[in-house]
Design a protein around this motif. Structure first.
Motif, mmCIF file in Angstrom:
data_model
loop_
_atom_site.group_PDB
_atom_site.id
_atom_site.type_symbol
_atom_site.label_atom_id
_atom_site.label_comp_id
_atom_site.label_asym_id
_atom_site.label_seq_id
_atom_site.Cartn_x
_atom_site.Cartn_y
_atom_site.Cartn_z
ATOM 1 N N LYS A 108 0.828 -1.211 0.000
ATOM 2 C CA LYS A 108 0.000 0.000 0.000
ATOM 3 C C LYS A 108 0.860 1.257 0.000
ATOM 4 O O LYS A 108 1.854 1.333 0.707
ATOM 5 C CB LYS A 108 -0.886 0.017 1.249
ATOM 6 N N LEU A 109 0.436 2.234 -0.774
ATOM 7 C CA LEU A 109 1.091 3.538 -0.763
ATOM 8 C C LEU A 109 0.186 4.614 -0.195
ATOM 9 O O LEU A 109 0.610 5.420 0.630
ATOM 10 C CB LEU A 109 1.531 3.935 -2.173
ATOM 11 N N ALA A 110 -1.082 4.655 -0.633
ATOM 12 C CA ALA A 110 -1.983 5.730 -0.206
ATOM 13 C C ALA A 110 -3.406 5.206 -0.053
ATOM 14 O O ALA A 110 -3.794 4.238 -0.709
ATOM 15 C CB ALA A 110 -1.942 6.865 -1.221
ATOM 16 N N LYS A 111 -4.185 5.874 0.811
ATOM 17 C CA LYS A 111 -5.561 5.477 1.058
ATOM 18 C C LYS A 111 -6.523 6.428 0.359
ATOM 19 O O LYS A 111 -6.308 7.646 0.326
ATOM 20 C CB LYS A 111 -5.862 5.459 2.558
ATOM 21 N N ARG A 112 -7.594 5.843 -0.186
ATOM 22 C CA ARG A 112 -8.591 6.642 -0.909
ATOM 23 C C ARG A 112 -9.514 7.362 0.065
ATOM 24 O O ARG A 112 -9.945 6.811 1.074
ATOM 25 C CB ARG A 112 -9.401 5.729 -1.833
ATOM 26 N N ASP A 113 -9.816 8.626 -0.258
ATOM 27 C CA ASP A 113 -10.715 9.459 0.550
ATOM 28 C C ASP A 113 -11.755 10.060 -0.382
ATOM 29 O O ASP A 113 -11.423 10.777 -1.332
ATOM 30 C CB ASP A 113 -9.913 10.568 1.235
ATOM 31 N N THR A 114 -13.031 9.749 -0.115
ATOM 32 C CA THR A 114 -14.114 10.250 -0.977
ATOM 33 C C THR A 114 -14.966 11.310 -0.285
ATOM 34 O O THR A 114 -16.110 11.544 -0.664
ATOM 35 C CB THR A 114 -15.004 9.084 -1.429
ATOM 36 N N THR A 115 -14.395 11.935 0.724
ATOM 37 C CA THR A 115 -15.124 12.975 1.451
ATOM 38 C C THR A 115 -15.568 14.083 0.497
ATOM 39 O O THR A 115 -14.767 14.576 -0.310
ATOM 40 C CB THR A 115 -14.239 13.579 2.551
ATOM 41 N N GLY A 116 -16.836 14.476 0.606
ATOM 42 C CA GLY A 116 -17.354 15.558 -0.233
ATOM 43 C C GLY A 116 -17.614 15.148 -1.669
ATOM 44 O O GLY A 116 -17.818 16.006 -2.537
ATOM 45 N N GLY A 117 -17.587 13.826 -1.935
ATOM 46 C CA GLY A 117 -17.876 13.349 -3.278
ATOM 47 C C GLY A 117 -16.704 13.399 -4.239
ATOM 48 O O GLY A 117 -16.850 13.077 -5.418
ATOM 49 N N THR A 118 -15.539 13.822 -3.754
ATOM 50 C CA THR A 118 -14.335 13.888 -4.590
ATOM 51 C C THR A 118 -13.334 12.847 -4.113
ATOM 52 O O THR A 118 -13.051 12.745 -2.922
ATOM 53 C CB THR A 118 -13.684 15.281 -4.507
ATOM 54 N N THR A 119 -12.813 12.068 -5.050
ATOM 55 C CA THR A 119 -11.852 11.024 -4.691
ATOM 56 C C THR A 119 -10.429 11.580 -4.658
ATOM 57 O O THR A 119 -9.952 12.162 -5.633
ATOM 58 C CB THR A 119 -11.904 9.858 -5.691
ATOM 59 N N LYS A 120 -9.780 11.380 -3.519
ATOM 60 C CA LYS A 120 -8.378 11.766 -3.373
ATOM 61 C C LYS A 120 -7.627 10.634 -2.679
ATOM 62 O O LYS A 120 -8.240 9.794 -2.012
ATOM 63 C CB LYS A 120 -8.251 13.065 -2.562
ATOM 64 N N TYR A 121 -6.317 10.626 -2.840
ATOM 65 C CA TYR A 121 -5.476 9.619 -2.190
ATOM 66 C C TYR A 121 -4.449 10.318 -1.321
ATOM 67 O O TYR A 121 -3.756 11.232 -1.776
ATOM 68 C CB TYR A 121 -4.769 8.739 -3.215
ATOM 69 N N TYR A 122 -4.345 9.854 -0.050
ATOM 70 C CA TYR A 122 -3.368 10.400 0.889
ATOM 71 C C TYR A 122 -2.465 9.261 1.381
ATOM 72 O O TYR A 122 -2.950 8.175 1.702
ATOM 73 C CB TYR A 122 -4.065 11.066 2.073
ATOM 74 N N THR A 123 -1.173 9.515 1.432
ATOM 75 C CA THR A 123 -0.239 8.465 1.826
ATOM 76 C C THR A 123 -0.542 7.963 3.229
ATOM 77 O O THR A 123 -1.007 8.709 4.093
ATOM 78 C CB THR A 123 1.213 8.959 1.754
ATOM 79 N N THR A 124 -0.248 6.684 3.451
ATOM 80 C CA THR A 124 -0.692 6.008 4.669
ATOM 81 C C THR A 124 -0.035 6.521 5.938
ATOM 82 O O THR A 124 -0.617 6.455 7.023
ATOM 83 C CB THR A 124 -0.418 4.500 4.552
ATOM 84 N N ASN A 125 1.181 7.039 5.860
ATOM 85 C CA ASN A 125 1.880 7.505 7.053
ATOM 86 C C ASN A 125 1.896 9.017 7.180
ATOM 87 O O ASN A 125 1.509 9.574 8.207
ATOM 88 C CB ASN A 125 3.323 6.977 7.056
ATOM 89 N N SER A 126 2.344 9.683 6.150
ATOM 90 C CA SER A 126 2.526 11.134 6.238
ATOM 91 C C SER A 126 1.281 11.923 5.860
ATOM 92 O O SER A 126 1.207 13.128 6.124
ATOM 93 C CB SER A 126 3.686 11.570 5.327
ATOM 94 N N GLY A 127 0.285 11.273 5.256
ATOM 95 C CA GLY A 127 -0.950 11.957 4.905
ATOM 96 C C GLY A 127 -0.803 12.968 3.789
ATOM 97 O O GLY A 127 -1.608 13.897 3.670
ATOM 98 N N ILE A 128 0.199 12.821 2.944
ATOM 99 C CA ILE A 128 0.424 13.731 1.822
ATOM 100 C C ILE A 128 -0.399 13.263 0.629
ATOM 101 O O ILE A 128 -0.447 12.078 0.300
ATOM 102 C CB ILE A 128 1.919 13.775 1.455
ATOM 103 N N GLU A 129 -1.056 14.197 -0.029
ATOM 104 C CA GLU A 129 -1.902 13.843 -1.160
ATOM 105 C C GLU A 129 -1.049 13.425 -2.364
ATOM 106 O O GLU A 129 -0.065 14.068 -2.709
ATOM 107 C CB GLU A 129 -2.804 15.007 -1.564
ATOM 108 N N ILE A 130 -1.468 12.323 -3.006
ATOM 109 C CA ILE A 130 -0.840 11.844 -4.223
ATOM 110 C C ILE A 130 -1.666 12.321 -5.411
ATOM 111 O O ILE A 130 -2.889 12.158 -5.435
ATOM 112 C CB ILE A 130 -0.744 10.307 -4.233
ATOM 113 N N SER A 131 -1.021 12.906 -6.382
ATOM 114 C CA SER A 131 -1.702 13.417 -7.568
ATOM 115 C C SER A 131 -1.439 12.512 -8.758
ATOM 116 O O SER A 131 -0.318 12.017 -8.946
ATOM 117 C CB SER A 131 -1.211 14.831 -7.881
ATOM 118 N N GLY A 132 -2.452 12.288 -9.562
ATOM 119 C CA GLY A 132 -2.307 11.439 -10.736
ATOM 120 C C GLY A 132 -1.589 12.110 -11.887
ATOM 121 O O GLY A 132 -1.231 11.461 -12.864
ATOM 122 N N SER A 133 -1.385 13.412 -11.795
ATOM 123 C CA SER A 133 -0.733 14.137 -12.895
ATOM 124 C C SER A 133 0.654 14.631 -12.488
ATOM 125 O O SER A 133 1.194 15.541 -13.106
ATOM 126 C CB SER A 133 -1.605 15.329 -13.316
#
Length: 381
Positions: A108-133
């Motif tokens: 695992k690298l990051a966990k999915r967060d769908t809060t507010g209807g928008t899907t984002k991924y945040y790393t499991t330890n540091s909580g930094i958002e991963i961007s697909g671009s």
């Protein structure tokens, strides 16, 4: 002195899964960005773009010890494109492939967060958002100490080291395995269809952080018929080494790193040579079945002529049982007679050809092979 060294590098490979996605069985992984890697520690080779040696078939395959990775200490870290630490891949699952050199690893690298209807991924330890671009760098540390979670790639290059003691790296009864490192720049697919699926981001090649010295009898020579090899020793070597090559922070892939000698290449950047400034008095290694194999941290063999590395060799005459000692018989030089540094991921082969006892004369062929650059050179003395 020896006049013909041949430059050899051994390379281990860490390859990401060949398919675009692999189903991960654990139910909770549907909420994670999962990376799956095929780890193959066999002898695949890499090639820098400006290589001038040409292609060749490596004459010496790595032995099992040189391909061994301690799974318990394997680290796969993620950095941003400039080398700043982001997080690490965790919860590894291992599957052995069809041979002993291939494993599939997923984590695992990051966990999915769908809060507010928008899907984002945040790393499991540091909580930094991963961007697909956005581009990231995956760095693999095998058989190295734990990497600081605050260290950038540049910081780790000059701080992550290992202690060298010849008996610890004895391939017949190892206490430690050879440190290895590799990197690859990549992007992650964060589309909904990839949720919980392992994804292919390319191949990471690992450079061993040591050089290998191999002393043996030339199969076509006469010495093997009349002598046994007792031991080989080196007068100077470093007692520490760096796990990472010098160019670790400046390249997008391990294959962009040059491992040939700087004096020959004239390269000012992208170079692997990263010796630790720590001296030792040298050591001797006994032969096994007329063969000596030992490993060395990188060594600056050019800066101080009074501490140039030299090999001594001891033989025994099979008929008379007389022991012959050839002190400081082998230098680390190239085919032009110029001293060369002892560089990571190379093997220095010394093949004993013939002996003339009355003249205290030892003839041998030296080859230095570099699998990374797919080239070799040799000389005979």
């Amino acid at each position: 002195m020896i006049k013909n060294l041949h430059k050899f590098a051994f390379v281990a490979v860490l390859a990401l899964a060949a398919c675009t996605k692999v189903q991960v069985e654990e139910a909770d992984r549907g909420d994670y960005l999962v990376v799956s890697l095929d780890i193959a520690t066999g002898g695949a080779s890499t090639k820098a773009d400006t290589d001038t040696w040409g292609d060749f078939s490596p004459s010496e395959a790595a032995i099992a010890y040189e391909n061994t990775i301690d799974r318990s200490s394997l680290q796969v870290l993620v950095y941003d494109a400039t080398g700043n630490y982001i997080d690490r891949i965790e919860d590894f699952t291992w599957t052995q492939g069809s041979d002993t050199e291939t494993y599939t690893l997923s984590g695992k690298l990051a966990k999915r967060d769908t809060t507010g209807g928008t899907t984002k991924y945040y790393t499991t330890n540091s909580g930094i958002e991963i961007s697909g671009s956005t581009s990231y760098k995956l760095a693999v540390y095998a058989n190295c100490d734990a990497v600081s979670t605050t260290a950038s790639l540049a910081d780790a290059t000059s701080s992550l080291s290992y202690d060298f003691k010849a008996t610890d790296f004895d391939y017949t009864a190892p206490v430690k395995y050879l440190p290895m490192w590799g990197v690859l720049k990549t992007e992650f697919d964060l589309s909904d269809e990839m949720a919980g699926e392992s994804q292919n981001v390319g191949t990471i090649y690992l450079l061993r952080a040591v050089a290998k010295v191999h002393v043996y009898f030339l199969s076509t020579g006469t010495a093997k018929n009349f002598y046994n090899l007792n031991s080989a020793s080196i007068n100077y070597n470093n007692s520490k080494g760096y796990c990472m090559p010098l160019a670790a922070a400046s390249v997008d892939a391990t294959t962009d790193i040059y491992t040939e000698d700087a004096a020959a290449s004239g390269l000012s950047s992208g170079y692997s040579f990263n010796p630790y400034a720590a001296g030792a008095s040298g050591f001797a290694t006994d032969a096994i079945n007329d063969e000596v194999i030992f490993y060395l941290p990188e060594y600056d063999n050019l800066s101080d002529a009074t501490k140039a590395a030299l090999l001594s060799i001891k033989l025994t005459n099979k008929s008379t049982s007389n022991e012959l000692t050839f002190n400081d018989a082998v230098e680390f030089i190239n085919a032009d007679g110029d001293k060369v540094n002892i560089i990571r991921n190379h093997v220095y082969n010394i093949a004993i050809n013939s002996v003339t006892e009355g003249e205290d004369h030892l003839r041998f062929k030296v080859t230095i092979e570099d699998l990374t650059l797919e080239g070799e050179y040799y000389y005979e003395y």
